[in-house]
Design a protein around this motif. Sequence first.
Motif, PDB file in Angstrom:
ATOM      1  N   GLN A 138      30.981  -0.750  35.625  1.00 16.03           N
ATOM      2  CA  GLN A 138      30.288  -1.577  34.872  1.00 16.03           C
ATOM      3  C   GLN A 138      31.300  -2.491  34.240  1.00 16.03           C
TER       4      GLN A 138
ATOM      5  N   LEU B 203      16.150   1.081  18.701  1.00 17.29           N
ATOM      6  CA  LEU B 203      17.653   0.723  18.387  1.00 17.29           C
ATOM      7  C   LEU B 203      17.912   0.628  20.542  1.00 17.29           C
ATOM      8  N   LEU B 204      17.967   2.390  20.360  1.00 13.02           N
ATOM      9  CA  LEU B 204      18.855   3.260  21.522  1.00 13.02           C
ATOM     10  C   LEU B 204      17.955   2.431  23.387  1.00 13.02           C
TER      11      LEU B 204
ATOM     12  N   THR C 286      16.264   1.560  24.897  1.00 10.97           N
ATOM     13  CA  THR C 286      16.142   0.996  25.887  1.00 10.97           C
ATOM     14  C   THR C 286      17.243  -0.367  25.862  1.00 10.97           C
ATOM     15  N   ASN C 287      17.957   0.138  25.086  1.00 10.50           N
ATOM     16  CA  ASN C 287      19.539  -0.647  25.070  1.00 10.50           C
ATOM     17  C   ASN C 287      20.355  -0.739  26.504  1.00 10.50           C
ATOM     18  N   GLU C 288      20.577  -1.796  26.728  1.00 11.39           N
ATOM     19  CA  GLU C 288      20.971  -2.493  28.332  1.00 11.39           C
ATOM     20  C   GLU C 288      22.499  -1.969  28.605  1.00 11.39           C
ATOM     21  N   VAL C 289      22.880  -1.449  27.878  1.00 17.46           N
ATOM     22  CA  VAL C 289      24.309  -1.137  27.727  1.00 17.46           C
ATOM     23  C   VAL C 289      23.809   0.811  27.862  1.00 17.46           C
ATOM     24  N   PHE C 290      22.990   1.200  27.356  1.00 18.01           N
ATOM     25  CA  PHE C 290      22.978   2.346  27.088  1.00 18.01           C
ATOM     26  C   PHE C 290      22.013   2.768  28.272  1.00 18.01           C
ATOM     27  N   LEU C 291      21.121   2.150  28.900  1.00 23.35           N
ATOM     28  CA  LEU C 291      20.489   2.334  30.111  1.00 23.35           C
ATOM     29  C   LEU C 291      21.454   3.067  31.681  1.00 23.35           C
ATOM     30  N   GLY C 292      22.293   1.905  31.343  1.00 20.59           N
ATOM     31  CA  GLY C 292      23.720   1.124  32.416  1.00 20.59           C
ATOM     32  C   GLY C 292      24.284   2.339  32.884  1.00 20.59           C
ATOM     33  N   ARG C 293      24.626   3.395  31.399  1.00 20.66           N
ATOM     34  CA  ARG C 293      25.123   4.571  30.961  1.00 20.66           C
ATOM     35  C   ARG C 293      24.515   5.819  31.509  1.00 20.66           C
TER      36      ARG C 293
ATOM     37  N   ALA D 179      28.277   4.528  20.629  1.00 20.17           N
ATOM     38  CA  ALA D 179      27.246   3.309  19.653  1.00 20.17           C
ATOM     39  C   ALA D 179      27.098   4.765  18.256  1.00 20.17           C
TER      40      ALA D 179
ATOM     41  N   TRP E  65      19.099   9.739  31.424  1.00 23.78           N
ATOM     42  CA  TRP E  65      18.327   8.599  30.558  1.00 23.78           C
ATOM     43  C   TRP E  65      16.721   9.628  30.032  1.00 23.78           C
TER      44      TRP E  65
ATOM     45  N   TYR F 190      25.776  -1.783  20.486  1.00 23.60           N
ATOM     46  CA  TYR F 190      25.816  -1.120  21.650  1.00 23.60           C
ATOM     47  C   TYR F 190      26.692   0.433  21.048  1.00 23.60           C
ATOM     48  N   PRO F 191      26.681   0.475  23.130  1.00 23.60           N
ATOM     49  CA  PRO F 191      27.160   2.105  23.431  1.00 23.60           C
ATOM     50  C   PRO F 191      28.028   0.934  24.109  1.00 23.60           C
TER      51      PRO F 191
ATOM     52  N   GLN G 137      16.560  -3.448  35.363  1.00 24.20           N
ATOM     53  CA  GLN G 137      17.094  -2.595  34.352  1.00 24.20           C
ATOM     54  C   GLN G 137      16.387  -2.736  32.970  1.00 24.20           C
ATOM     55  N   ARG G 138      15.796  -3.187  32.461  1.00 20.87           N
ATOM     56  CA  ARG G 138      15.426  -3.162  31.163  1.00 20.87           C
ATOM     57  C   ARG G 138      13.946  -3.407  31.496  1.00 20.87           C
TER      58      ARG G 138
END
Lengths: 396, 370
Positions: free
Chosen positions: A299, B193-194, B196-203, B128, B259, A292-293, A351-352
């Motif tokens: 958030q 991996l990156l 559509t990663n939830e956290v990545f989308l949020g950022r 990440a 994004w 994860y980033p 989101q996804r």
Amino acid sequence: MNVTLSDAVDLGIRLFALFNVVALGAVSLVWLERRFLGRLQGRPGPNRVGPFGLLQPIADAIKLMSKEDVAPGSSQRLIFYAAPILVFVPAFVVWLTFPLARDLVVRNMEMGLFFFVAISTLSIVGLVLAGWSSNSKYAILGGFRAAAQLVSYEIPIITMILVVAMLSGSLDFVSVVDAQSRVPFILVVPLGLVIFLIAGLAEVGRTPFDIYFAESEVVGGPFVEYSGAHWAIFFLAEYVNTFVLGILGALLFLGGWRWPFGENLPQLASVALLMGKAYFIVLVIFWIRGTYPRMRIDQLMEVAWKWLIPLSFALFLVTAFQLKFEWPWWILTIMSLAILAVPVLVQSQKQRNPALALAARYAANAVVVEAKPRPSPAAAEDTPPATSETAEGTSA
Amino acid sequence: MSTGPQFDSVDMMLNMGPQHPATHGVFRMVLTVDGERVVDVTPHIGYLHRGTERLAEVESYGQVITLFDRVDYISNLNNELAFVRAGEKIMEVDAPERAQYIRVILAELNRVASHLLFIGTYAIDLGAMTPVMYCFRERERIENLFEHVTGARMMHNYMRIGGVKSDVPDDFVPWVHRLIGDVRKGVEETDKLLSTNEVFLGRTRGVGIIDGPMAVSCGLSGPSLRGSGIAYDVRKDDPYEIYPYLNYKVPVGENGDCWDRYYLRVLECYESLSMIEQCLNQLPDGPIMAAGRRIARPPAGEVFSHSENPRGDLGVYLISDGSDKPYRVKIRPPSFCNLIGLRPMTIGSYIADAVAILGSLDIVLGEVDR
């Protein structure tokens, strides 16, 4: 209470043994994390110092200890040097009550869970003081972030500990483990472990919640001005805390040393079983780190106040009802999974899924450029702007 | 947000860079922050100024190519191509078809390498740590091919006005075919991996939004502009080399957020790989250098030529006074122009967003400061 000499010696030996176990555990995590992340990322990881790079943490420690210890000229020296200790001591002291097997504990307390909560909160003070005393803007930003983050995530962690205490009817770690001899609490309240792990990650400051020392934003946050041995103490505290999270998860949710083999294990085997479970949780934490980033501070707050805290309260209530009306335990499992489904569904809808749709649309709606027919090689000599033979500089 | 009238708060000035892990070199931005909110941002550039444009005036045309290698040091071959095309335009030479194909293959490979570097470092900016390993692994494969073909991993000095330095090795075509397969798999891996990663989308989703008209008036180009929904691509709108003979798609975004800018680059990687495949199938035999004199001495005059770099529209304005050295070489660097969009995007966002936005513009300081 009369303290005799033999009591004092006994306590001293226990503390010394514990310190070594904790330090060794933390150091082993340093090695494990680097090797494991290396495997995740398709590289070998440290493999030069000792067999499998096992001595790498020692080499790191020697390097850190031999560095010059610099403090900024404008820092508050006393607080600056006290802060690492304020962070490390609570991380170590909580181990006093952790039983590694039935009788393998420094001091078994009836209020063990409460003691853990009370002591572990103290490390916030050290982080804020480190940020403030460094007299650096990045450090103070990191200190503020740490304060906001750690205080918010105390609440879900404490609620989860309360849920476990309700289920086992005790605040004593040994009783908590005994209560799980047949069914570990992960099967009773799966949501509990999820919330505990997420909030625990935030407490320890690991990805995706490594916000207060975010390397690419605040460049180390409260630790930015530290070097050498003082930085090493912060570093060690971080790994001790990760180890605490693993042990605590194993004790509270995975049945400690009792499940699934019951009480008959020899002491060494039960320690190994507990450690195995703890290392499993730790590996999950490293796995998350490799995937994860980092979240953003708002958030992070949203996750705590909009999701984790309501969910943990809901679980708390549901557990209370289950105990009050004496439903079978699997009712609680179902309800806890149902509560867990809410954020998963909402989040994926929010989101996804839109992002996946958007990605598909971008790939499909791209502007298409059609190829022109290529002139045949024979014709190519004179059709397109082919003046190559005559082309040359003019004046000689 | 602001704390309201009852508190007397002072905004803090936060100096980010020139030594900061997220500024991709020696960029410096002075943020005025109110807590975690960015109130104002002032970019400071010039820490990597090497006087490229002045140096170009005292070097012969052949030597200027080496300077262009170093302008945008992530996409060297695209830069060489930009200058070489300007030189060919003023000398009125055309490279033989085989040379053009080789150049386009290498330039597109370099585009993929550059985008891979972007994806990896962007993931690092957002915290990440794994994607960068995957991306560098694939980029390394491309660099290995470059070394095999040009003799250097980065500073190639391979293209010439009127062609390329030397023909490609015999195993070039099978090598590139194999390379494309590997790299495509690596890009897919990172994408999964990156992207559509939830956290990545949020950022990244909804962060650093810039709308189409604003993007145009800031002078954005490349993926940063296309993210805002403007389908401008020099390869499409002002075709050069053998691009007209290729089938490809230009992905265009809708929202103009981080994004979109990120994901368009991922899609462009796939497109570039398919373009290279087409080039390999069409690759003709023939000379690799236009017939003519070796020393370039173009007629007096001036030309402007531009091409699509990984970062955007790279323009070269070349003035010749008839000698063997350019009289003036003006570079229109896409990184520098994209940087103009930083301020409108950043104001009002969080400190962490400032890092995400700067990363999404994919600047190379060598090109910003020249």
